[in-house]
Design a protein around this motif. Structure first.
Motif, PDB file in Angstrom:
ATOM      1  N   THR A  54     -18.479 -18.469  16.797  1.00  0.00           N
ATOM      2  CA  THR A  54     -17.392 -19.374  15.893  1.00  0.00           C
ATOM      3  C   THR A  54     -17.171 -18.439  14.685  1.00  0.00           C
ATOM      4  OG1 THR A  54     -19.265 -20.479  14.805  1.00  0.00           O
ATOM      5  CG2 THR A  54     -18.178 -21.454  16.733  1.00  0.00           C
ATOM      6  N   LEU A  55     -16.159 -18.969  13.934  1.00  0.00           N
ATOM      7  CA  LEU A  55     -15.744 -18.301  12.767  1.00  0.00           C
ATOM      8  C   LEU A  55     -17.111 -18.534  11.435  1.00  0.00           C
ATOM      9  CD1 LEU A  55     -13.830 -16.687  11.072  1.00  0.00           C
ATOM     10  CD2 LEU A  55     -12.724 -19.020  10.258  1.00  0.00           C
ATOM     11  N   ASP A  56     -17.428 -19.707  11.791  1.00  0.00           N
ATOM     12  CA  ASP A  56     -18.708 -19.778  10.834  1.00  0.00           C
ATOM     13  C   ASP A  56     -19.732 -18.949  10.978  1.00  0.00           C
ATOM     14  OD1 ASP A  56     -17.470 -21.824   9.436  1.00  0.00           O
ATOM     15  OD2 ASP A  56     -18.435 -23.640  10.844  1.00  0.00           O
ATOM     16  N   GLU A  57     -20.135 -18.668  12.235  1.00  0.00           N
ATOM     17  CA  GLU A  57     -21.154 -17.790  12.823  1.00  0.00           C
ATOM     18  C   GLU A  57     -20.896 -16.413  12.152  1.00  0.00           C
ATOM     19  OE1 GLU A  57     -22.496 -18.031  16.751  1.00  0.00           O
ATOM     20  OE2 GLU A  57     -24.057 -16.457  16.406  1.00  0.00           O
ATOM     21  N   ILE A  58     -19.630 -15.779  12.513  1.00  0.00           N
ATOM     22  CA  ILE A  58     -19.206 -14.542  12.154  1.00  0.00           C
ATOM     23  C   ILE A  58     -19.273 -14.326  10.682  1.00  0.00           C
ATOM     24  CG2 ILE A  58     -17.065 -13.171  11.738  1.00  0.00           C
ATOM     25  CD1 ILE A  58     -15.998 -14.535  14.387  1.00  0.00           C
ATOM     26  N   LYS A  59     -19.270 -15.246   9.768  1.00  0.00           N
ATOM     27  CA  LYS A  59     -19.169 -15.189   8.497  1.00  0.00           C
ATOM     28  C   LYS A  59     -20.891 -15.053   7.934  1.00  0.00           C
ATOM     29  CE  LYS A  59     -15.499 -18.018   7.002  1.00  0.00           C
ATOM     30  NZ  LYS A  59     -15.080 -19.440   6.635  1.00  0.00           N
ATOM     31  N   THR A  60     -21.796 -15.293   8.845  1.00  0.00           N
ATOM     32  CA  THR A  60     -23.110 -15.013   8.253  1.00  0.00           C
ATOM     33  C   THR A  60     -23.598 -14.079   8.863  1.00  0.00           C
ATOM     34  OG1 THR A  60     -24.005 -15.906  10.669  1.00  0.00           O
ATOM     35  CG2 THR A  60     -23.559 -17.788   8.851  1.00  0.00           C
ATOM     36  N   ILE A  61     -22.889 -12.971   9.525  1.00  0.00           N
ATOM     37  CA  ILE A  61     -23.381 -11.851   9.938  1.00  0.00           C
ATOM     38  C   ILE A  61     -22.830 -10.562   9.318  1.00  0.00           C
ATOM     39  CG2 ILE A  61     -23.340 -10.212  11.990  1.00  0.00           C
ATOM     40  CD1 ILE A  61     -22.908 -13.091  13.544  1.00  0.00           C
ATOM     41  N   PRO A  62     -23.991  -9.976   8.630  1.00  0.00           N
ATOM     42  CA  PRO A  62     -23.612  -8.985   7.539  1.00  0.00           C
ATOM     43  C   PRO A  62     -22.830  -7.909   8.108  1.00  0.00           C
ATOM     44  CG  PRO A  62     -25.865  -9.382   7.569  1.00  0.00           C
ATOM     45  CD  PRO A  62     -25.271 -10.318   8.686  1.00  0.00           C
ATOM     46  N   GLU A  63     -22.869  -7.495   9.406  1.00  0.00           N
ATOM     47  CA  GLU A  63     -22.146  -6.241  10.057  1.00  0.00           C
ATOM     48  C   GLU A  63     -20.860  -6.776  10.569  1.00  0.00           C
ATOM     49  OE1 GLU A  63     -25.181  -7.278  11.073  1.00  0.00           O
ATOM     50  OE2 GLU A  63     -26.522  -5.797  11.624  1.00  0.00           O
ATOM     51  N   LEU A  64     -20.758  -7.949  10.364  1.00  0.00           N
ATOM     52  CA  LEU A  64     -19.197  -8.399  10.647  1.00  0.00           C
ATOM     53  C   LEU A  64     -18.266  -8.951   9.172  1.00  0.00           C
ATOM     54  CD1 LEU A  64     -19.666 -10.697  13.845  1.00  0.00           C
ATOM     55  CD2 LEU A  64     -19.174  -8.075  13.538  1.00  0.00           C
ATOM     56  N   LYS A  65     -19.017  -8.534   8.105  1.00  0.00           N
ATOM     57  CA  LYS A  65     -18.301  -8.920   6.983  1.00  0.00           C
ATOM     58  C   LYS A  65     -16.891  -8.415   6.615  1.00  0.00           C
ATOM     59  CE  LYS A  65     -20.962  -8.411   3.301  1.00  0.00           C
ATOM     60  NZ  LYS A  65     -22.137  -7.894   2.641  1.00  0.00           N
ATOM     61  N   GLU A  66     -16.762  -7.138   7.096  1.00  0.00           N
ATOM     62  CA  GLU A  66     -15.577  -6.383   7.057  1.00  0.00           C
ATOM     63  C   GLU A  66     -14.518  -6.651   8.180  1.00  0.00           C
ATOM     64  OE1 GLU A  66     -15.100  -4.623   4.054  1.00  0.00           O
ATOM     65  OE2 GLU A  66     -17.097  -5.395   3.834  1.00  0.00           O
ATOM     66  N   MET A  67     -14.880  -7.505   8.746  1.00  0.00           N
ATOM     67  CA  MET A  67     -13.675  -8.005   9.728  1.00  0.00           C
ATOM     68  C   MET A  67     -12.484  -8.419   9.153  1.00  0.00           C
ATOM     69  SD  MET A  67     -15.431  -9.659  13.402  1.00  0.00           S
ATOM     70  CE  MET A  67     -14.099  -9.337  14.128  1.00  0.00           C
ATOM     71  N   ASN A  68     -11.133  -7.907   9.765  1.00  0.00           N
ATOM     72  CA  ASN A  68     -10.012  -8.314   9.297  1.00  0.00           C
ATOM     73  C   ASN A  68     -10.039  -9.969   9.386  1.00  0.00           C
ATOM     74  OD1 ASN A  68      -7.905  -6.070   8.750  1.00  0.00           O
ATOM     75  ND2 ASN A  68      -8.928  -5.407  10.666  1.00  0.00           N
ATOM     76  N   LEU A  69     -10.488 -10.382  10.310  1.00  0.00           N
ATOM     77  CA  LEU A  69     -10.276 -11.999  10.490  1.00  0.00           C
ATOM     78  C   LEU A  69     -10.945 -12.710   9.347  1.00  0.00           C
ATOM     79  CD1 LEU A  69     -10.007 -13.704  13.005  1.00  0.00           C
ATOM     80  CD2 LEU A  69     -12.214 -13.630  13.461  1.00  0.00           C
ATOM     81  N   LEU A  70     -11.678 -11.975   8.512  1.00  0.00           N
ATOM     82  CA  LEU A  70     -12.257 -12.673   7.332  1.00  0.00           C
ATOM     83  C   LEU A  70     -11.591 -12.535   5.950  1.00  0.00           C
ATOM     84  CD1 LEU A  70     -16.177 -12.290   8.305  1.00  0.00           C
ATOM     85  CD2 LEU A  70     -14.795 -14.105   8.829  1.00  0.00           C
ATOM     86  N   LYS A  71     -10.770 -11.540   6.146  1.00  0.00           N
ATOM     87  CA  LYS A  71      -9.992 -11.160   4.826  1.00  0.00           C
ATOM     88  C   LYS A  71      -8.980 -12.297   4.546  1.00  0.00           C
ATOM     89  CE  LYS A  71     -10.941  -6.413   4.869  1.00  0.00           C
ATOM     90  NZ  LYS A  71     -10.882  -5.295   5.759  1.00  0.00           N
ATOM     91  N   LYS A  72      -9.097 -12.534   3.311  1.00  0.00           N
ATOM     92  CA  LYS A  72      -8.182 -13.353   2.886  1.00  0.00           C
ATOM     93  C   LYS A  72      -6.548 -13.264   2.916  1.00  0.00           C
ATOM     94  CE  LYS A  72      -7.818 -16.332  -1.691  1.00  0.00           C
ATOM     95  NZ  LYS A  72      -7.874 -16.098  -3.091  1.00  0.00           N
ATOM     96  N   GLY A  73      -5.770 -14.225   3.260  1.00  0.00           N
ATOM     97  CA  GLY A  73      -4.409 -14.088   3.290  1.00  0.00           C
ATOM     98  C   GLY A  73      -3.915 -13.468   4.746  1.00  0.00           C
ATOM     99  N   ASN A  74      -5.081 -13.197   5.390  1.00  0.00           N
ATOM    100  CA  ASN A  74      -4.820 -12.548   6.833  1.00  0.00           C
ATOM    101  C   ASN A  74      -3.939 -13.478   7.708  1.00  0.00           C
ATOM    102  OD1 ASN A  74      -5.420 -11.953   9.706  1.00  0.00           O
ATOM    103  ND2 ASN A  74      -7.085 -13.570   9.163  1.00  0.00           N
ATOM    104  N   ARG A  75      -2.942 -13.045   8.392  1.00  0.00           N
ATOM    105  CA  ARG A  75      -2.180 -13.881   9.145  1.00  0.00           C
ATOM    106  C   ARG A  75      -1.545 -13.084  10.533  1.00  0.00           C
ATOM    107  NH1 ARG A  75       2.589 -16.004   5.538  1.00  0.00           N
ATOM    108  NH2 ARG A  75       3.299 -15.330   7.587  1.00  0.00           N
ATOM    109  N   LEU A  76      -2.092 -11.929  10.659  1.00  0.00           N
ATOM    110  CA  LEU A  76      -1.760 -11.195  11.535  1.00  0.00           C
ATOM    111  C   LEU A  76      -2.377 -11.630  12.879  1.00  0.00           C
ATOM    112  CD1 LEU A  76       0.184  -8.779  11.695  1.00  0.00           C
ATOM    113  CD2 LEU A  76      -1.839  -7.130  11.612  1.00  0.00           C
ATOM    114  N   SER A  77      -1.689 -11.803  14.091  1.00  0.00           N
ATOM    115  CA  SER A  77      -2.024 -12.065  15.215  1.00  0.00           C
ATOM    116  C   SER A  77      -2.579 -11.379  16.186  1.00  0.00           C
ATOM    117  CB  SER A  77      -1.001 -12.892  16.083  1.00  0.00           C
ATOM    118  OG  SER A  77       0.389 -11.848  16.417  1.00  0.00           O
TER     119      SER A  77
END
Length: 148
Positions: free
Chosen positions: A108-131
């Motif tokens: 889940t997105l919530d789990e991804i947010k808790t994982i330090p190695e995944l902090k830089e994922m595009n998915l978590l970037k603000k305003g990201n809308r790219l599919s």
DNA sequence: GCCAACGTTGGC
DNA sequence: GCCAACGTTGGC
């Protein structure tokens, strides 16, 4: 690759013939360019359900056909019709993707947010809308470890 | 349902 | 080439 499950879901992919579908309907140049120039047969795909909760990566798919013209753009009856795209000069492209495996439980997105190695994922970037977004090798490896 | 972000369109 | 208007995405 992101999709609203109401439009096309992870379950839908598994019901497809040969568990394979064409990824039509991408009408964004950045996403199109990524499919055309970066995605190649055999590349791994994280299949993400957006909007419907819980939003999550459902599992892994693979590119099974390199980019080719999105013929839905030529069909006036299609929601994806674009009169500016022609058979001779196609504007939009798609790849084929094939189901590989489901995660035991969606990441889940919530789990991804808790994982330090995944902090830089595009998915978590603000305003990201790219599919369609690139995933780094490091992120990919970490996700494989989380959902072996 | 809200709204920030951002891509596209089209008049000038 | 600029930019206001508009439409869409997608998390909250």
């Amino acid at each position: 690759m992101k999709t609203e499950p109401g439009t096309f879901s992870w379950e839908d992919l598994q019901k497809c013939k040969k568990k394979t579908t064409h990824w039509e309907g991408v009408r964004n140049y950045q996403a199109r360019n990524f499919m055309m120039h970066e995605m190649k047969i055999g590349d791994g795909i994280l299949f993400y359900h957006s909007v419907v909760k819980p939003t999550a990566i459902m599992g892994i798919a693979r590119v099974s056909k390199n980019a080719y013209p999105d013929f839905f753009a030529f069909d006036p009856d299609s929601n994806y019709y674009d009169p500016k795209s022609s058979f001779d000069n196609p504007r939009w492209f798609m790849v084929d993707i094939t189901f590989e495996r489901s995660f035991r439980s969606p990441l889940t997105l919530d789990e991804i947010k808790t994982i330090p190695e995944l902090k830089e994922m595009n998915l978590l970037k603000k305003g990201n809308r790219l599919s369609i977004q690139p995933v780094s090798q490091k992120e990919w490896n970490k996700i494989q470890k989380l959902r072996p």
